[in-house]
Design an enzyme around this catalytic site. Sequence first.
Site, PDB file in Angstrom:
ATOM      1  N   GLY A  31       0.805  -1.219   0.000  1.00 57.27           N
ATOM      2  CA  GLY A  31       0.000   0.000   0.000  1.00 57.27           C
ATOM      3  C   GLY A  31       0.835   1.264   0.000  1.00 57.27           C
ATOM      4  O   GLY A  31       2.024   1.260  -0.287  1.00 57.27           O
ATOM      5  N   LEU A  33       0.553   3.696  -2.152  1.00 53.41           N
ATOM      6  CA  LEU A  33       0.997   3.529  -3.531  1.00 53.41           C
ATOM      7  C   LEU A  33       1.479   4.843  -4.154  1.00 53.41           C
ATOM      8  O   LEU A  33       0.947   5.904  -3.872  1.00 53.41           O
ATOM      9  CB  LEU A  33      -0.141   2.944  -4.370  1.00 53.41           C
ATOM     10  CG  LEU A  33      -0.714   1.619  -3.850  1.00 53.41           C
ATOM     11  CD1 LEU A  33      -1.824   1.137  -4.757  1.00 53.41           C
ATOM     12  CD2 LEU A  33       0.374   0.558  -3.710  1.00 53.41           C
ATOM     13  N   GLY A  36       5.705   4.431  -8.815  1.00 49.91           N
ATOM     14  CA  GLY A  36       6.507   3.220  -8.966  1.00 49.91           C
ATOM     15  C   GLY A  36       5.634   1.979  -8.962  1.00 49.91           C
ATOM     16  O   GLY A  36       5.829   1.062  -9.770  1.00 49.91           O
ATOM     17  N   HIS A  37       4.658   1.941  -8.060  1.00 48.98           N
ATOM     18  CA  HIS A  37       3.704   0.831  -8.055  1.00 48.98           C
ATOM     19  C   HIS A  37       2.887   0.802  -9.340  1.00 48.98           C
ATOM     20  O   HIS A  37       2.600  -0.269  -9.880  1.00 48.98           O
ATOM     21  CB  HIS A  37       2.755   0.946  -6.861  1.00 48.98           C
ATOM     22  CG  HIS A  37       3.410   0.795  -5.526  1.00 48.98           C
ATOM     23  ND1 HIS A  37       3.662   1.866  -4.694  1.00 48.98           N
ATOM     24  CD2 HIS A  37       3.875  -0.295  -4.877  1.00 48.98           C
ATOM     25  CE1 HIS A  37       4.236   1.437  -3.584  1.00 48.98           C
ATOM     26  NE2 HIS A  37       4.385   0.134  -3.677  1.00 48.98           N
ATOM     27  N   GLY A 149       9.295  -4.758  -8.460  1.00 46.86           N
ATOM     28  CA  GLY A 149      10.214  -3.699  -8.854  1.00 46.86           C
ATOM     29  C   GLY A 149      11.659  -4.083  -8.618  1.00 46.86           C
ATOM     30  O   GLY A 149      11.996  -4.761  -7.642  1.00 46.86           O
ATOM     31  N   LYS A 151      13.904  -2.063  -7.721  1.00 43.19           N
ATOM     32  CA  LYS A 151      14.483  -1.288  -6.617  1.00 43.19           C
ATOM     33  C   LYS A 151      14.789  -2.205  -5.430  1.00 43.19           C
ATOM     34  O   LYS A 151      15.833  -2.095  -4.790  1.00 43.19           O
ATOM     35  CB  LYS A 151      13.543  -0.166  -6.175  1.00 43.19           C
ATOM     36  CG  LYS A 151      14.133   0.668  -5.027  1.00 43.19           C
ATOM     37  CD  LYS A 151      13.187   1.747  -4.564  1.00 43.19           C
ATOM     38  CE  LYS A 151      12.093   1.200  -3.679  1.00 43.19           C
ATOM     39  NZ  LYS A 151      12.621   0.796  -2.330  1.00 43.19           N
ATOM     40  N   MET A 186      11.632   6.001  -6.181  1.00 43.31           N
ATOM     41  CA  MET A 186      10.330   6.165  -5.538  1.00 43.31           C
ATOM     42  C   MET A 186      10.147   5.092  -4.471  1.00 43.31           C
ATOM     43  O   MET A 186      10.430   3.917  -4.692  1.00 43.31           O
ATOM     44  CB  MET A 186       9.208   6.081  -6.568  1.00 43.31           C
ATOM     45  CG  MET A 186       9.193   7.249  -7.530  1.00 43.31           C
ATOM     46  SD  MET A 186       7.780   7.188  -8.661  1.00 43.31           S
ATOM     47  CE  MET A 186       8.105   8.679  -9.630  1.00 43.31           C
ATOM     48  N   SER A 188       7.719   4.335  -0.589  1.00 47.16           N
ATOM     49  CA  SER A 188       6.805   4.807   0.446  1.00 47.16           C
ATOM     50  C   SER A 188       7.567   5.429   1.600  1.00 47.16           C
ATOM     51  O   SER A 188       7.066   6.343   2.265  1.00 47.16           O
ATOM     52  CB  SER A 188       5.949   3.635   0.950  1.00 47.16           C
ATOM     53  OG  SER A 188       5.147   3.111  -0.092  1.00 47.16           O
ATOM     54  N   ARG A 189       8.785   4.967   1.834  1.00 50.76           N
ATOM     55  CA  ARG A 189       9.579   5.493   2.950  1.00 50.76           C
ATOM     56  C   ARG A 189      10.122   6.889   2.699  1.00 50.76           C
ATOM     57  O   ARG A 189      10.607   7.536   3.630  1.00 50.76           O
ATOM     58  CB  ARG A 189      10.705   4.520   3.300  1.00 50.76           C
ATOM     59  CG  ARG A 189      10.178   3.192   3.841  1.00 50.76           C
ATOM     60  CD  ARG A 189      11.278   2.270   4.280  1.00 50.76           C
ATOM     61  NE  ARG A 189      10.753   0.999   4.746  1.00 50.76           N
ATOM     62  CZ  ARG A 189      10.354   0.737   5.984  1.00 50.76           C
ATOM     63  NH1 ARG A 189      10.416   1.700   6.891  1.00 50.76           N
ATOM     64  NH2 ARG A 189       9.899  -0.444   6.322  1.00 50.76           N
TER      65      ARG A 189
END
Length: 283
Positions: A31, A33, A36-37, A149, A151, A186, A188-189
């Site tokens: 979540g 989002l 990138g997602h 991803g 990443k 990208m 979420s953190r």
Amino acid sequence: MKTFHTVAELRAALKIERLKDKSIAFVPTMGNLHDGHMSLIRKAKEEGDIIVSSIFVNPMQFSDQSDLERYPKTLEEDKRVLEANGCHYLFAPDALEMYPDGKRSQTQIEVVGISDILCGASRPGHFIGVSTVVTKLFNIVQPDCAIFGNKDFQQLKVIEDMVRDLSSNVRIIGVDTARNEDGLAMSSRNGYLTEEERRIAPTIYQTLLWAKDALIANRASREDICEQAQQKLEAAGFRRDYFEICAQDTLQTPSEEEKRLVILTAAYLGKARLIDNLRVELA
């Protein structure tokens, strides 16, 4: 888009799609989002007829309870974004649905040899949590392919090895890292960063680029390149975790003859732990 919170509901819906001979592409997420997602969703639309995503903040992969509690949860906005980008089904279970007997009683999956190095050394048990929940999600969704991803390069390798070792029929597809205009991957953190830290954060990508150039030019030993990169990050305000040059296929220390390399780093900036990587193909 239809949202389901139980395994039984999702399985019933997907059974109907399989009877129509529809292929299923799966994008698992935690979540919060971002684009990138959405690059993963866009890739899923190229690979499958039916797009399924999941949102589950997996407690098994958090060793720090406070980190789990502060992880951003934005379900309603995430649902709007997924629907706008063409997702057909969202699976959003709670912890009780995924771990009915509690996570301590849950059968665990460990991918040996790759789960306890790099991020696994910094976050003990993290990749056991990842491989366990991804195995469960694959069993629930039964997708033809799953999109991840690049990443999270070590996570991708853990999942690829897990699928191979368990003879799973899920095809794993990696998608290039989505970056902001200044190069920061990208994540979420990134939301944990203050305004000043956000200004500093792209240094992690710039340092990877510097290390890649130094590696290709053979300007120093690989060990010296890693140490100089750590010093560059510390000078910018990061706290070091690791900066390593590994073999792409195994994530182990490469031989001098190895040509397919990956540079991986994790570093702390304020409350955020940022990770990134660059693959290198030597001539």
